[in-house]
Design a protein around this motif. Structure first.
Motif, PDB file in Angstrom:
ATOM      1  N   ALA A  26     -30.309  24.109 -38.388  1.00  0.00           N
ATOM      2  CA  ALA A  26     -31.114  24.720 -38.059  1.00  0.00           C
ATOM      3  C   ALA A  26     -32.643  23.791 -37.923  1.00  0.00           C
ATOM      4  N   ASP A  28     -36.344  24.541 -38.629  1.00  0.00           N
ATOM      5  CA  ASP A  28     -37.613  24.988 -38.451  1.00  0.00           C
ATOM      6  C   ASP A  28     -37.228  26.441 -39.043  1.00  0.00           C
ATOM      7  N   LEU A  29     -37.836  27.678 -39.829  1.00  0.00           N
ATOM      8  CA  LEU A  29     -37.443  28.326 -40.229  1.00  0.00           C
ATOM      9  C   LEU A  29     -37.639  29.506 -39.212  1.00  0.00           C
ATOM     10  N   ARG A  30     -38.117  29.679 -37.971  1.00  0.00           N
ATOM     11  CA  ARG A  30     -37.564  30.143 -36.841  1.00  0.00           C
ATOM     12  C   ARG A  30     -36.324  30.519 -36.986  1.00  0.00           C
ATOM     13  N   THR A  31     -35.366  29.549 -36.393  1.00  0.00           N
ATOM     14  CA  THR A  31     -33.911  28.954 -35.896  1.00  0.00           C
ATOM     15  C   THR A  31     -33.542  29.373 -36.999  1.00  0.00           C
ATOM     16  N   ARG A  33     -33.491  31.750 -39.305  1.00  0.00           N
ATOM     17  CA  ARG A  33     -33.997  33.096 -39.785  1.00  0.00           C
ATOM     18  C   ARG A  33     -32.912  33.861 -38.216  1.00  0.00           C
ATOM     19  N   ASP A  34     -33.134  33.523 -36.838  1.00  0.00           N
ATOM     20  CA  ASP A  34     -32.151  33.892 -36.422  1.00  0.00           C
ATOM     21  C   ASP A  34     -30.756  33.601 -36.462  1.00  0.00           C
ATOM     22  N   ARG A  49     -36.508  41.208 -35.507  1.00  0.00           N
ATOM     23  CA  ARG A  49     -37.581  40.374 -34.916  1.00  0.00           C
ATOM     24  C   ARG A  49     -38.058  41.510 -34.763  1.00  0.00           C
ATOM     25  N   ASP A  63     -45.569  30.234 -42.176  1.00  0.00           N
ATOM     26  CA  ASP A  63     -45.262  30.599 -41.273  1.00  0.00           C
ATOM     27  C   ASP A  63     -43.428  30.366 -40.859  1.00  0.00           C
ATOM     28  N   GLU A  64     -43.175  30.730 -39.829  1.00  0.00           N
ATOM     29  CA  GLU A  64     -41.888  30.643 -38.292  1.00  0.00           C
ATOM     30  C   GLU A  64     -41.695  29.174 -38.725  1.00  0.00           C
ATOM     31  N   SER A  65     -42.629  28.377 -38.105  1.00  0.00           N
ATOM     32  CA  SER A  65     -42.794  27.241 -37.067  1.00  0.00           C
ATOM     33  C   SER A  65     -43.148  25.739 -38.131  1.00  0.00           C
TER      34      SER A  65
END
Length: 83
Positions: A26, A28-31, A33-34, A49, A63-65
């Motif tokens: 990953a 970034d944080l979004r990836t 978390r996924d 989500r 934030d997740e970005s």
């Protein structure tokens, strides 16, 4: 890259651990978390989500970005309510 993850409060209780070291692709944080949601089970439920989950990167709320870096510390925790 290797990072350290910390889980707090109800998320810690759900996943059954307070922290873990992870080698992740990953960026970034979004990836991230996924990636954790894809583990299924308690991770999928606690980090799903649509659920409000707060994130911190190196002890700063974000934030997740937010981009991950080698050796980063990521924290996941539910929103705090007062009473």
């Amino acid at each position: 890259m290797k990072i350290q993850i910390k889980y707090f409060a109800s998320i810690r209780e759900a996943v059954g651990q307070g922290s873990e070291a992870l080698d992740t692709p990953a960026t970034d944080l979004r990836t991230l978390r996924d990636e954790l949601i894809a583990r299924g089970g308690a991770y999928a439920e606690a980090l799903a989500r649509g659920k409000t989950v707060r994130l911190a990167l190196n002890q700063t709320l974000c934030d997740e970005s937010a981009a991950l870096t080698e050796g980063a510390e990521v924290a996941f925790f539910p929103p705090v309510t007062g009473g």
